[in-house]
Design a protein around this motif. Structure first.
Motif, short mmCIF file in Angstrom:
data_model
loop_
_atom_site.label_atom_id
_atom_site.label_comp_id
_atom_site.label_asym_id
_atom_site.label_seq_id
_atom_site.Cartn_x
_atom_site.Cartn_y
_atom_site.Cartn_z
N MET A 15 0.85 -1.19 0.00
CA MET A 15 0.00 0.00 0.00
C MET A 15 0.88 1.23 0.00
O MET A 15 2.10 1.14 0.17
CB MET A 15 -0.93 -0.01 1.22
CG MET A 15 -0.22 -0.21 2.53
SD MET A 15 -1.34 -0.60 3.90
CE MET A 15 -0.15 -1.24 5.08
N SER A 68 -4.90 -1.24 -0.38
CA SER A 68 -5.30 0.12 -0.03
C SER A 68 -5.13 0.31 1.47
O SER A 68 -5.39 -0.61 2.26
CB SER A 68 -6.78 0.35 -0.40
OG SER A 68 -7.31 1.48 0.25
N ALA A 113 -12.87 3.47 -3.61
CA ALA A 113 -12.04 4.67 -3.53
C ALA A 113 -12.23 5.50 -4.80
O ALA A 113 -12.29 4.95 -5.90
CB ALA A 113 -10.56 4.30 -3.38
#
Length: 199
Positions: free
Chosen positions: A10, A100, A74
Motif C-alpha cells: 500500500m 489500499s 475509492a
C-alpha cells in the motif's frame, strides 16, 4: 506443502506504488512469488496499472457470488482482489497484492499472517509527482499530502522509500522478500529434493 504468504502493498498517491509493482512484475519476481491483478470498475485503457476492467454490474455479480477475497471503494470506483490468491497460497506461492490503506484492517482480518508493505516517498517528491500527472487540483493535492502526513505505518510493516529510481525501490522490495526467508526456504527444500535450484 507449505502455505504461501501474502504481501499487502500500500502507499499514498504519488509514492509510485503502481510503478514499483510494475517493475517487480517485469524485472525480477523471484521463484514462487506471484503478483495479483486488481479488478477495478475502470476502463482498461484509462492508464495506470494493468488491471482487470469490470463494469459495475459485473463487479456486483462477482461480489454476490463471493469471488473476491477483498473489496473496497475509492475515488468513486470499486476495487477487488480475486479469491484465486487463496488457491495460489494454498499451492505454496507467495503473493503480492496492490492494496489500499483504507482496506488494511479488513485485509488483516481476512489474512492475519500477511506482511504489510508501505511504499512511500518524501513529501516534496510526492507533491511534485502529483503536480506532474495533472489529475488533481491544488486543493486535492494539499488534501492528499495532509493525509500522507497524518498516516502512521502499521506495526511491523516494511517501509520502502521510493525517492529515487523505481528500480531501486523494486530491488529493495525483492531483497526484503528474500530476506524474510519464505522464498529461500521453499527454494532450499526443492534443492534438497531435486539436487538443483528451481528456475
Amino acid at each position: 506443502m507449505n502455505e504461501g504468504r501474502l504481501y499487502y502493498v500500500m502507499g499514498p498517491s504519488g509514492a509510485g506504488k503502481d510503478s514499483v509493482l510494475g517493475w517487480v512484475r517485469e524485472h525480477g519476481i523471484p521463484h514462487g512469488v506471484l503478483c495479483a491483478h486488481r479488478y477495478i470498475t475502470r476502463p482498461a485503457h484509462a492508464g495506470g496499472e494493468n488491471h482487470v476492467a469490470l463494469s459495475d454490474a459485473e463487479f456486483q455479480s462477482r461480489t454476490h457470488r463471493g469471488l473476491f477475497a477483498l473489496t473496497w471503494q475509492a475515488h468513486g470506483l470499486h476495487y477487488g482482489i480475486g479469491r484465486e490468491i487463496e488457491h495460489w497460497m494454498g499451492r505454496g506461492a507467495d503473493v503480492l497484492v496492490n492494496g489500499s490503506r483504507d482496506a488494511y484492517t479488513l485485509a488483516c482480518e481476512r489474512f492475519p499472517a500477511m506482511q504489510p508493505v508501505l511504499i512511500t516517498a518524501n513529501r516534496d517528491v510526492i507533491a511534485a509527482r502529483l503536480t506532474a500527472r495533472g489529475r488533481e487540483t491544488t486543493a486535492d493535492i494539499a488534501a492528499r499530502l495532509a493525509r500522507c502526513d497524518a498516516y502512521q505505518a502499521p506495526l511491523g510493516a516494511w517501509v520502502i522509500h521510493n525517492n529515487g529510481s523505481v528500480a531501486e525501490a523494486g530491488a529493495t522490495l525483492l531483497e526484503a522478500i528474500y530476506k524474510s526467508g519464505a522464498v529461500a526456504e521453499r527454494d532450499g527444500n526443492a534443492k534438497n529434493k531435486s539436487g538443483s535450484r528451481p528456475c
